[in-house]
Design an enzyme around this catalytic site. Sequence first.
Site, PDB file in Angstrom:
ATOM      1  N   ASP A  14       0.917  -1.340  -0.050  1.00  0.00           N
ATOM      2  CA  ASP A  14      -0.033   0.059  -0.292  1.00  0.00           C
ATOM      3  C   ASP A  14       0.831   1.114   0.051  1.00  0.00           C
ATOM      4  O   ASP A  14       1.976   1.239   0.097  1.00  0.00           O
ATOM      5  CB  ASP A  14      -0.945   0.025   1.091  1.00  0.00           C
ATOM      6  CG  ASP A  14      -1.697   1.260   1.298  1.00  0.00           C
ATOM      7  OD1 ASP A  14      -2.456   1.303   0.382  1.00  0.00           O
ATOM      8  OD2 ASP A  14      -1.839   2.130   2.549  1.00  0.00           O
ATOM      9  N   SER A  15       0.450   2.495  -0.151  1.00  0.00           N
ATOM     10  CA  SER A  15       0.977   3.550  -0.256  1.00  0.00           C
ATOM     11  C   SER A  15       1.644   3.919   1.233  1.00  0.00           C
ATOM     12  O   SER A  15       2.617   4.715   1.451  1.00  0.00           O
ATOM     13  CB  SER A  15       0.093   4.701  -0.563  1.00  0.00           C
ATOM     14  OG  SER A  15      -0.889   4.774   0.258  1.00  0.00           O
ATOM     15  N   GLY A  47      -2.967   8.931  -3.650  1.00  0.00           N
ATOM     16  CA  GLY A  47      -4.420   9.456  -4.261  1.00  0.00           C
ATOM     17  C   GLY A  47      -4.328  10.719  -5.145  1.00  0.00           C
ATOM     18  O   GLY A  47      -5.379  11.016  -5.740  1.00  0.00           O
ATOM     19  N   CYS A  77      -4.365  -1.454  -1.816  1.00  0.00           N
ATOM     20  CA  CYS A  77      -4.412  -0.170  -1.976  1.00  0.00           C
ATOM     21  C   CYS A  77      -5.454  -0.035  -3.269  1.00  0.00           C
ATOM     22  O   CYS A  77      -4.955  -0.379  -4.436  1.00  0.00           O
ATOM     23  CB  CYS A  77      -3.119   0.364  -2.477  1.00  0.00           C
ATOM     24  SG  CYS A  77      -3.033   2.252  -2.548  1.00  0.00           S
ATOM     25  N   ASN A  78      -6.600   0.845  -3.150  1.00  0.00           N
ATOM     26  CA  ASN A  78      -7.454   0.977  -4.367  1.00  0.00           C
ATOM     27  C   ASN A  78      -6.777   1.734  -5.258  1.00  0.00           C
ATOM     28  O   ASN A  78      -7.017   1.851  -6.659  1.00  0.00           O
ATOM     29  CB  ASN A  78      -8.758   1.626  -3.804  1.00  0.00           C
ATOM     30  CG  ASN A  78      -9.587   0.821  -2.953  1.00  0.00           C
ATOM     31  OD1 ASN A  78      -9.140   0.580  -1.723  1.00  0.00           O
ATOM     32  ND2 ASN A  78     -10.495   0.198  -3.505  1.00  0.00           N
ATOM     33  N   THR A  79      -6.120   2.877  -4.905  1.00  0.00           N
ATOM     34  CA  THR A  79      -5.411   3.787  -5.872  1.00  0.00           C
ATOM     35  C   THR A  79      -4.265   3.099  -6.642  1.00  0.00           C
ATOM     36  O   THR A  79      -4.334   3.032  -8.026  1.00  0.00           O
ATOM     37  CB  THR A  79      -4.661   4.844  -5.004  1.00  0.00           C
ATOM     38  OG1 THR A  79      -5.644   5.454  -4.229  1.00  0.00           O
ATOM     39  CG2 THR A  79      -4.240   5.863  -6.039  1.00  0.00           C
ATOM     40  N   GLU A 156      -2.482   8.639   8.542  1.00  0.00           N
ATOM     41  CA  GLU A 156      -0.951   8.126   8.706  1.00  0.00           C
ATOM     42  C   GLU A 156      -0.056   8.476   9.939  1.00  0.00           C
ATOM     43  O   GLU A 156       0.683   8.317  10.252  1.00  0.00           O
ATOM     44  CB  GLU A 156      -0.232   8.775   7.222  1.00  0.00           C
ATOM     45  CG  GLU A 156      -0.443   7.855   6.094  1.00  0.00           C
ATOM     46  CD  GLU A 156       0.224   6.590   5.949  1.00  0.00           C
ATOM     47  OE1 GLU A 156       1.472   6.550   6.430  1.00  0.00           O
ATOM     48  OE2 GLU A 156      -0.261   5.557   5.452  1.00  0.00           O
ATOM     49  N   CYS A 188     -11.109   3.120  -0.055  1.00  0.00           N
ATOM     50  CA  CYS A 188      -9.588   3.437   0.242  1.00  0.00           C
ATOM     51  C   CYS A 188      -9.372   2.591   1.447  1.00  0.00           C
ATOM     52  O   CYS A 188     -10.076   2.713   2.266  1.00  0.00           O
ATOM     53  CB  CYS A 188      -9.396   4.898   0.546  1.00  0.00           C
ATOM     54  SG  CYS A 188      -7.761   5.127   1.115  1.00  0.00           S
ATOM     55  N   THR A 189      -8.145   1.794   1.447  1.00  0.00           N
ATOM     56  CA  THR A 189      -7.875   0.740   2.486  1.00  0.00           C
ATOM     57  C   THR A 189      -7.429   1.530   3.820  1.00  0.00           C
ATOM     58  O   THR A 189      -7.433   1.050   5.048  1.00  0.00           O
ATOM     59  CB  THR A 189      -6.755  -0.033   2.016  1.00  0.00           C
ATOM     60  OG1 THR A 189      -5.628   0.713   1.606  1.00  0.00           O
ATOM     61  CG2 THR A 189      -7.122  -1.100   0.851  1.00  0.00           C
ATOM     62  N   HIS A 190      -7.177   2.883   3.600  1.00  0.00           N
ATOM     63  CA  HIS A 190      -6.962   3.437   5.002  1.00  0.00           C
ATOM     64  C   HIS A 190      -8.380   3.593   5.695  1.00  0.00           C
ATOM     65  O   HIS A 190      -8.132   3.878   6.872  1.00  0.00           O
ATOM     66  CB  HIS A 190      -6.301   4.883   4.640  1.00  0.00           C
ATOM     67  CG  HIS A 190      -4.857   5.091   4.244  1.00  0.00           C
ATOM     68  ND1 HIS A 190      -4.249   4.598   3.228  1.00  0.00           N
ATOM     69  CD2 HIS A 190      -3.867   5.304   5.124  1.00  0.00           C
ATOM     70  CE1 HIS A 190      -3.059   4.693   3.227  1.00  0.00           C
ATOM     71  NE2 HIS A 190      -2.564   5.238   4.365  1.00  0.00           N
TER      72      HIS A 190
HETATM   73  N1  DGL Z   1      -4.604   3.215   1.036  1.00  0.00           N
HETATM   74  C1  DGL Z   1      -5.173   3.604  -0.439  1.00  0.00           C
HETATM   75  C2  DGL Z   1      -6.161   3.228  -1.206  1.00  0.00           C
HETATM   76  O1  DGL Z   1      -6.670   2.391  -0.974  1.00  0.00           O
HETATM   77  C3  DGL Z   1      -4.174   4.980  -1.075  1.00  0.00           C
HETATM   78  C4  DGL Z   1      -4.378   6.056  -0.341  1.00  0.00           C
HETATM   79  C5  DGL Z   1      -3.361   7.482  -0.535  1.00  0.00           C
HETATM   80  O2  DGL Z   1      -2.265   6.875  -0.749  1.00  0.00           O
HETATM   81  O3  DGL Z   1      -4.038   8.061  -1.167  1.00  0.00           O
HETATM   82  O4  DGL Z   1      -6.488   3.997  -2.068  1.00  0.00           O
END
Ligand code: DGL
Length: 275
Positions: A14-15, A47, A77-79, A156, A188-190
């Site tokens: 992930d990011s 993102g 990570c969706n992005t 974060e 978004c996984t966050h």
């Molecule tokens: N966790 C991420 C996602 O699922 C990325 C968020 C990011 O870095 O902007 O999209």
Amino acid sequence: MSSNSDMRPVGIFDSGVGGLSVLRAIRQQLPNESVLYFGDQVHVPYGRRQLTEVRKFSEAITRFLLEQGAKLIVVACNTASAAALQSLRRAFPDVFFVGMEPAVKPAAENTRSGVVGVLATPTTFQGALYASVVERFASNVTLLQDNCPGLVEQIERGALDDSETRTILESALHPMLDRGIDTVVLGCTHYPFVIPLIREIVGQNVRVIDPAPAVARQVARILDLTERAASPRSGTLRFFTSGEASRFEELLPRLFDETGEVWEVVWDNDEIRIK
Ligand code: DGL
């Protein structure tokens, strides 16, 4: 793919710390699998970056995780999935990838009000993957989207319930509630880390969808592991961050109930090496 005799670890990236929400689900379903987790914290957030840049990062991270012995890659990570899943599958044709897409399908199938909120990053909303999910599954529902500016950065920092985080979520969710949403998709996984706050804002009658358990089930299917093994968990965890290891170590217990070795890595042009 059978993993019963394959002791190599699963690679997840992930990011930043968002993919820990996916790791959590994988640990629940596959406690005996060892995992390598990579957070690209020097580049978070993804993102707001160009798709091409996120693609370049994703390829280098995949290469690094394969070098470390990963047998399968979860793009948690969706992005990064929006930007790179297709190109990763082309660039590494022998590797199994599991990616993320906003859970619009189950939301559209189950909504009663016909109005669904989706929270994701700008890059995820721009990608072809989201467009295709919307086209295939959401023709009969109204989708309301918000990219929650600043929310990934708050998570974060470990600010899961401070006033700034609440303001970001209220700005996104109040207009959606006014228009009658009965479902919120976390794209978004966050964002699963702020589910308690989201629930406070939307109340008990709105369903909140975190796709992590479905992603973990997909990993189990590919590995041909159907049984949830009993505790104690025997798989080991190793974490890599391109940010500061000490910061990651500090944040980890706030988001996840296990620890493991944390290794710092550095980007060297387009390559990653352990510091
Ligand atoms: N966790 C991420 C996602 O699922 C990325 C968020 C990011 O870095 O902007 O999209």
